[in-house]
Design an enzyme around this catalytic site. Structure first.
Site, PDB file in Angstrom:
ATOM      1  N   LYS A 132      36.459  43.395  41.411  1.00 56.72           N
ATOM      2  CA  LYS A 132      37.820  42.827  41.376  1.00 56.72           C
ATOM      3  C   LYS A 132      38.732  43.701  42.221  1.00 56.72           C
ATOM      4  CE  LYS A 132      41.473  41.550  38.126  1.00 56.72           C
ATOM      5  NZ  LYS A 132      41.739  40.840  36.881  1.00 56.72           N
ATOM      6  N   GLU A 136      37.235  47.204  38.856  1.00 58.79           N
ATOM      7  CA  GLU A 136      38.529  46.893  39.480  1.00 58.79           C
ATOM      8  C   GLU A 136      39.195  48.136  40.066  1.00 58.79           C
ATOM      9  OE1 GLU A 136      41.365  44.917  36.904  1.00 58.79           O
ATOM     10  OE2 GLU A 136      42.863  44.807  38.477  1.00 58.79           O
ATOM     11  N   SER A 191      45.818  39.520  41.583  1.00 56.63           N
ATOM     12  CA  SER A 191      46.960  39.042  42.374  1.00 56.63           C
ATOM     13  C   SER A 191      47.928  40.175  42.688  1.00 56.63           C
ATOM     14  CB  SER A 191      47.658  37.861  41.698  1.00 56.63           C
ATOM     15  OG  SER A 191      48.151  38.170  40.418  1.00 56.63           O
TER      16      SER A 191
END
Ligand code: 13P
Length: 340
Positions: free
Chosen positions: A222, A180, A264
């Site tokens: 991610k 990520e 998000s």
């Protein structure tokens, strides 16, 4: 099954069409902030209650392939009579248990406005214990800030290097790493600046992953979407976000990666779904990877306020609805479900 086959099987399950990952791995500090916002005191028990409400949502397995937990939650159990550990409970539902293994982003020495994610020391031993407890995937989040003359090459490189070391240790332990690298949407930068910095970051991350012999078939990426900063005057519309996100990923993410699960990152829950929907609706045929969600706030925000400390049924209803809409968005079919 070889180690490589197992990793790739789990990674593919995590990003299966119609499913995504629930990020419920807030550290105690962050979880406390969330509970404070609904005036619930953060204790070991209240965090257990909250996580129990989320994870025992009936039907969650229809839309959620895996759940990322924090160390505390991985060791906690369902709160009903037949207390069963969360990893075992999730496994019984066909949901893969995951664990956040970084220990947070700290100031990068020499670069006071930038951060480096820590947690490599002792990671090999922690991963082996997490595997025994039931975790089959892990998460490590690097944060890249856009600002005056930042990000520096030093920040991008050191974070990419740490992500690669982490990913390699995970695969050695038979655990799928979620990689990520988050380019933050804080500030007032344009969508073009987000594109450029995300491109630089992704490039460096994949360079480092390959240098460290990480099997790309056994990771899940991610990333952030390519998006205008929260305080940017000129907010790019949904179509532009989808196009620039698709372009940036296609240009910089190797096709061996099985799937991309977006964070998000501070978008509203509806916008996070709308963007995911548009990407899948418009570009599905051209995507070499499955594109799905690994949302924290965008899946939990409604559930947290509906639960409000005690209303499990309402909290679960809200979570299931968000999960269902995002599941529809992986097929590009969420349109009627979003109220933008
Ligand atoms: P958000 O979706 O709230 O950005 O959280 C995802 C996550 O796991 C951050 O590390």
């Amino acid at each position: 099954m070889s180690n490589f086959e197992q990793l790739s099987k789990i990674a593919n399950q995590m990003v299966l069409k119609g499913k995504g990952v629930l990020a419920a791995d807030e550290s105690t500090g962050t979880c406390t902030k969330r509970l404070d916002s609904i005036n619930v005191e953060s204790t070991y028990e209240s965090r257990n209650e909250y996580r129990d409400m989320l994870l025992t949502t009936p039907g969650l397995e229809e839309y959620i392939s895996g759940v990322i937990m924090y160390d505390e939650t991985l060791r906690q159990s369902t709160t009903c009579n037949d207390q069963i550990s969360f990893p075992k409970y999730l496994e019984s539902k066909g949901i893969i248990p995951g664990i956040k293994v970084d220990t947070g982003a700290k100031v990068l020495s020499g670069f006071e406005d930038e951060k480096i994610t820590e947690g490599l020391d002792g990671l090999r031993d922690r991963l082996s214990e997490y595997y025994d407890i039931g975790a089959r995937f892990a998460k490590w989040r690097a944060v890249i800030t856009i600002g005056n003359n930042i990000p520096s090459d030093a920040c991008i490189l050191s974070n990419a290097h740490a992500l690669a070391r982490y990913a390699s240790l995970c695969q050695e332990a038979n655990i799928v790493p979620i990689v990520e690298p988050e380019v933050l949407m804080d500030g007032n930068h344009s969508i073009d600046a987000c594109y450029e910095v995300s491109k630089r970051t992704l490039n460096t991350v994949f360079e480092q992953l390959m240098m460290h012999h990480v099997a790309l078939e056994g990771i899940v990426l991610k990333p952030n979407m390519i998006i205008s900063a929260l305080n940017c005057e000129n907010q790019a519309d949904i179509e532009k976000v989808a196009k620039m996100t698709f372009d940036c990923l296609l240009e910089n993410v190797p096709s061996e990666v099985p799937g991309i699960a977006f964070l998000s990152g501070g978008q509203s829950s509806d916008l996070a779904t709308a963007h995911l929907n548009e990407i899948n609706k418009t570009y599905d045929e051209k995507l070499p990877w499955n594109i799905t969600y690994s949302y924290g706030r965008a899946l939990q925000a409604d559930a947290l306020s509906a639960w409000n400390g005690s209303d499990r049924a309402e909290g679960q209803k809200a979570l299931l609805l968000r999960a269902k809409n995002n599941s529809l968005a992986t097929f590009g079919k969420a349109e009627g479900a979003i109220s933008i």
